[in-house]
Design a protein around this motif. Structure first.
Motif, PDB file in Angstrom:
ATOM      1  N   VAL A  21      -4.749  -0.772   1.438  1.00  0.00           N
ATOM      2  CA  VAL A  21      -4.742   0.045   2.652  1.00  0.00           C
ATOM      3  C   VAL A  21      -3.952   1.336   2.421  1.00  0.00           C
ATOM      4  O   VAL A  21      -4.403   2.433   2.784  1.00  0.00           O
ATOM      5  CB  VAL A  21      -4.182  -0.749   3.845  1.00  0.00           C
ATOM      6  CG1 VAL A  21      -3.923   0.155   5.045  1.00  0.00           C
ATOM      7  CG2 VAL A  21      -5.135  -1.874   4.225  1.00  0.00           C
ATOM      8  N   ALA A  22      -2.800   1.229   1.787  1.00  0.00           N
ATOM      9  CA  ALA A  22      -1.984   2.423   1.529  1.00  0.00           C
ATOM     10  C   ALA A  22      -2.723   3.408   0.630  1.00  0.00           C
ATOM     11  O   ALA A  22      -2.713   4.620   0.872  1.00  0.00           O
ATOM     12  CB  ALA A  22      -0.645   2.024   0.899  1.00  0.00           C
ATOM     13  N   ARG A  23      -3.386   2.912  -0.381  1.00  0.00           N
ATOM     14  CA  ARG A  23      -4.105   3.789  -1.313  1.00  0.00           C
ATOM     15  C   ARG A  23      -5.299   4.455  -0.640  1.00  0.00           C
ATOM     16  O   ARG A  23      -5.534   5.649  -0.829  1.00  0.00           O
ATOM     17  CB  ARG A  23      -4.555   3.003  -2.550  1.00  0.00           C
ATOM     18  CG  ARG A  23      -5.332   3.843  -3.530  1.00  0.00           C
ATOM     19  CD  ARG A  23      -4.467   4.987  -4.077  1.00  0.00           C
ATOM     20  NE  ARG A  23      -5.222   5.816  -4.978  1.00  0.00           N
ATOM     21  CZ  ARG A  23      -5.455   7.122  -4.782  1.00  0.00           C
ATOM     22  NH1 ARG A  23      -5.000   7.740  -3.725  1.00  0.00           N
ATOM     23  NH2 ARG A  23      -6.140   7.809  -5.659  1.00  0.00           N
ATOM     24  N   ILE A  24      -6.030   3.716   0.150  1.00  0.00           N
ATOM     25  CA  ILE A  24      -7.183   4.296   0.837  1.00  0.00           C
ATOM     26  C   ILE A  24      -6.718   5.346   1.848  1.00  0.00           C
ATOM     27  O   ILE A  24      -7.348   6.393   1.995  1.00  0.00           O
ATOM     28  CB  ILE A  24      -8.044   3.202   1.503  1.00  0.00           C
ATOM     29  CG1 ILE A  24      -8.634   2.274   0.435  1.00  0.00           C
ATOM     30  CG2 ILE A  24      -9.142   3.815   2.357  1.00  0.00           C
ATOM     31  CD1 ILE A  24      -9.465   2.965  -0.628  1.00  0.00           C
ATOM     32  N   ARG A  25      -5.608   5.097   2.509  1.00  0.00           N
ATOM     33  CA  ARG A  25      -5.064   6.109   3.441  1.00  0.00           C
ATOM     34  C   ARG A  25      -4.693   7.388   2.694  1.00  0.00           C
ATOM     35  O   ARG A  25      -4.845   8.482   3.229  1.00  0.00           O
ATOM     36  CB  ARG A  25      -3.858   5.551   4.178  1.00  0.00           C
ATOM     37  CG  ARG A  25      -4.235   4.583   5.259  1.00  0.00           C
ATOM     38  CD  ARG A  25      -3.045   4.123   6.035  1.00  0.00           C
ATOM     39  NE  ARG A  25      -3.466   3.270   7.118  1.00  0.00           N
ATOM     40  CZ  ARG A  25      -2.695   2.369   7.698  1.00  0.00           C
ATOM     41  NH1 ARG A  25      -1.448   2.223   7.318  1.00  0.00           N
ATOM     42  NH2 ARG A  25      -3.160   1.633   8.670  1.00  0.00           N
ATOM     43  N   LEU A  26      -4.218   7.259   1.473  1.00  0.00           N
ATOM     44  CA  LEU A  26      -3.875   8.443   0.676  1.00  0.00           C
ATOM     45  C   LEU A  26      -5.112   9.224   0.239  1.00  0.00           C
ATOM     46  O   LEU A  26      -5.012  10.402  -0.102  1.00  0.00           O
ATOM     47  CB  LEU A  26      -3.086   8.039  -0.563  1.00  0.00           C
ATOM     48  CG  LEU A  26      -1.631   7.674  -0.355  1.00  0.00           C
ATOM     49  CD1 LEU A  26      -1.010   7.189  -1.660  1.00  0.00           C
ATOM     50  CD2 LEU A  26      -0.855   8.855   0.176  1.00  0.00           C
ATOM     51  N   SER A  27      -6.250   8.587   0.244  1.00  0.00           N
ATOM     52  CA  SER A  27      -7.488   9.246  -0.190  1.00  0.00           C
ATOM     53  C   SER A  27      -7.766  10.502   0.616  1.00  0.00           C
ATOM     54  O   SER A  27      -8.276  11.487   0.087  1.00  0.00           O
ATOM     55  CB  SER A  27      -8.674   8.288  -0.092  1.00  0.00           C
ATOM     56  OG  SER A  27      -8.488   7.190  -0.939  1.00  0.00           O
ATOM     57  N   GLY A  28      -7.441  10.477   1.892  1.00  0.00           N
ATOM     58  CA  GLY A  28      -7.627  11.673   2.722  1.00  0.00           C
ATOM     59  C   GLY A  28      -6.761  12.822   2.251  1.00  0.00           C
ATOM     60  O   GLY A  28      -7.212  13.978   2.196  1.00  0.00           O
TER      61      GLY A  28
END
Length: 89
Positions: A21-28
């Protein structure tokens, strides 16, 4: 996020889910940083370096290095999909 947490919390998520979840949020943020720069979504050389590091750290921790690398490869792929989607908007 508490990286030392080893059990799921009240939401049922465990530590690996928190990492995802943290990594996907950083994708933005990554997509925003690349916007207008012409930087490619994929960086095979950097990804290979990262996966080599993951394998080494996994082995040192007694974790199957191939499984760890596959997990992180999927995480990189998911992040790239999110970034491409944001660019398409």
């Amino acid at each position: 996020m508490n990286p030392r947490r080893t059990t799921s919390g009240p939401d049922g998520r465990g530590p690996l889910t928190d990492v995802v979840v943290a990594r996907i949020r950083l994708s933005g943020d990554v997509a925003a940083a690349r916007f207008g720069t012409g930087a490619p979504f994929d960086d095979p050389v950097r990804e290979a370096q990262l996966l080599d590091q993951v394998r080494g750290q996994a082995e040192a921790a007694g974790v199957n290095p191939d499984a760890a690398a596959a997990f992180f490869r999927d995480l990189i792929t998911a992040s790239t999909v999110v970034q491409r989607g944001l660019f398409a908007r």
